[in-house]
Design an enzyme around this catalytic site. Sequence first.
Site, PDB file in Angstrom:
ATOM      1  N   GLU A  44       0.869  -1.167   0.000  1.00 47.26           N
ATOM      2  CA  GLU A  44       0.000   0.000   0.000  1.00 47.26           C
ATOM      3  C   GLU A  44       0.913   1.227   0.000  1.00 47.26           C
ATOM      4  O   GLU A  44       1.827   1.302   0.825  1.00 47.26           O
ATOM      5  CB  GLU A  44      -0.880   0.024   1.261  1.00 47.26           C
ATOM      6  CG  GLU A  44      -1.849   1.185   1.248  1.00 47.26           C
ATOM      7  CD  GLU A  44      -2.591   1.394   2.564  1.00 47.26           C
ATOM      8  OE1 GLU A  44      -2.189   0.803   3.579  1.00 47.26           O
ATOM      9  OE2 GLU A  44      -3.570   2.170   2.554  1.00 47.26           O
ATOM     10  N   ARG A  65       5.757 -12.827   9.440  1.00 47.03           N
ATOM     11  CA  ARG A  65       6.509 -11.650   9.068  1.00 47.03           C
ATOM     12  C   ARG A  65       7.869 -11.640   9.755  1.00 47.03           C
ATOM     13  O   ARG A  65       8.102 -12.334  10.740  1.00 47.03           O
ATOM     14  CB  ARG A  65       5.725 -10.388   9.408  1.00 47.03           C
ATOM     15  CG  ARG A  65       5.442 -10.229  10.898  1.00 47.03           C
ATOM     16  CD  ARG A  65       4.914  -8.853  11.180  1.00 47.03           C
ATOM     17  NE  ARG A  65       3.948  -8.480  10.131  1.00 47.03           N
ATOM     18  CZ  ARG A  65       3.589  -7.249   9.850  1.00 47.03           C
ATOM     19  NH1 ARG A  65       4.118  -6.266  10.518  1.00 47.03           N
ATOM     20  NH2 ARG A  65       2.716  -6.978   8.918  1.00 47.03           N
ATOM     21  N   LYS A  90       5.229   0.104  10.450  1.00 47.11           N
ATOM     22  CA  LYS A  90       5.138   1.444   9.859  1.00 47.11           C
ATOM     23  C   LYS A  90       4.742   2.461  10.923  1.00 47.11           C
ATOM     24  O   LYS A  90       5.251   3.572  10.951  1.00 47.11           O
ATOM     25  CB  LYS A  90       4.064   1.455   8.770  1.00 47.11           C
ATOM     26  CG  LYS A  90       4.516   0.951   7.426  1.00 47.11           C
ATOM     27  CD  LYS A  90       3.404   1.156   6.411  1.00 47.11           C
ATOM     28  CE  LYS A  90       3.631   0.300   5.182  1.00 47.11           C
ATOM     29  NZ  LYS A  90       2.480   0.313   4.271  1.00 47.11           N
TER      30      LYS A  90
END
Length: 561
Positions: free
Chosen positions: A37, A262, A272
């Site tokens: 994104e 992850r 983030k």
Amino acid sequence: MSSENKEESLDFIRSRIKDDQAKGKNNGRVHTRFPPEPNGYLHLGHAKSICLNFGVANEFNGLCNLRLDDTNPVAERIEYANAIKKDVKWLGFNWDNRLYHASDYFDQLFELASQLIRSGKAFVCDLAFEEMKKLRGTLVTPGQNSPFRERSVEENLNLFTQMKNGEFLDGAKTLRAKIDMSSPNMNMRDPVIYRIIHKEHPKTGDKWKIYPSYDFAHGQSDSIEEITHSLCTLEFEHHRPLYDWFCENLNIHHPQQIEFARLNLTYVVMSKRKMLRLVEEGHVNGWDDPRMPTVQGMRRRGFSPESIHDFCDRVGLAKRENIIEAELLEHCLRQDLNKRAPRRLGVLNPLKLTIENYPTNQNEEIDAVNNPEDESAGTRKVPFSGEIYIDRNDFMEEPPKKYFRLAPGKEVRLKYAYYVTCKDFIKDDNGEVIEVICNYDPESKGGNTEDGRRVKGTIQWVDAKTAVPTKVRLYDRLFSVPNPEVTNEGEDFIKNINPDSLKTLDTCLTESNLSQIETEVPFQLERIGYFCKDRDSETEEQLILNRTVALRDSWGKLNKK
RNA sequence: AGCCUGGUGGUGUAAUGGUAGCACAGGAGUUUUUGGUACUCUCAGUCGGGGUUCGAAUCCCUGCCGGGCUGCCA
């Protein structure tokens, strides 16, 4: 035998894809995608995903698309999209002409949603945010149907079109899939698939007032692109039933979603949200701060794409939670740099060394090996004279045992140059040594003598007249504990920031050959570490070096004990 | 509490019913014109309890522990 072993040690995703291919699923075609994104910068965790997706495509003779998942104009920006493209490219991957945007499919997505409505599997819901939340139920209690769930197909179609035309305010209505409000999986409780957002989109401008949610955009984009294997991280595991539901109920190409854990790394934060705080609160100097695990930060730090690939190959792939030790990353970095980085000489804390018996006003050029690991790198000339600088910690007035460097009466080798023996030293009023006086052995040119005498210590040096004044930024770990997330009550990860993660040295000296070094291309300062020129060198009109990573230091380690 | 998911040396990852291996980290040493590199050796593991089996990290039962899930974020 070895190829057999190789096959056996495929990770769970690759072995699954291999099986699919062998069974002729998708006609043996393998097509993946990397779908970030554009609402932030790429980091090492993304790099793992990039290496996986592009790597798998490569290994199975398939393709990998780059897709910007731009379904929420509130958070997304062109600036991020451009940075993402740049970073993927820098990592060495090529999407050819297959750069896509979820927004490319907005028309098709709208049509698919309409199709769902027509088949009675989606409805327009007037519930406000809070009401919808209330009716959704909880983890242990089922939800209740929306009072708007049974609207007619025609009414739904009309309302949906009105939503599209901007006739309602943000949040006034949503389009929801009609699935099962009592499902133990919250994602199946009539999830919102379209919401009203009156916000200009970077790609589609003001054309749309409604935007598809992740669940409705992601899988359908995969399907439209005929992706075969949709690889994502573990938190999307609960979304897979929904992913599958849409493909089945829309009767469209059905990619297989496979989830993996992850990447986490010690001594950094990788989300983030947390990285944004570090930037916004000024704990680091931007997203490309060399201490950040962002692709841009690592690049500025002097990481090579190859070292990142190697790291991503070595961290493995599985479903269990993991925290990779930063040492592994450093190992991959050093291993790559060791065989490629040219060697140069420099001193971080200069201490003057005068060679008393060296002919006054004599200058020489010393031949120095560029890379002992790579003969083809050749040699270079380094200026030398009777006045040089050595590193402060290479001289000790009262050396401890096993100290191989310079001390009163001791002989060392000046790398590539001569043997020198310490005759004397000068202190200032504070008792600090400010100059070391030596004699050199003219017979030892190049760093050895015919008599074969053993000189254990070798130190680096720079010529006083020609050395380049250099500023050096010594980067260390951003956090002082392996897992910054572990905190005391009432504290958060910010508390764990390492106050010494950046030390700037203003008075370093480096050999004259360094004046024409390229930005962000690392070299080794012998016996110290790997460094690269920072882009601030241009604006500050001075050579500024970032320490990429220190050399392993078994002497320092010994001393800590 | 419910659902999903996972548990192999310090860390990460192999072994899918047949000798628990590899890498990093740690320790010891050899070589060395970088106290770097390279090389050698070494420490150290199947979450617990039952069961099936000639044989279990692997299959079954059970317990324990970790992660995720109640956005109109992705």
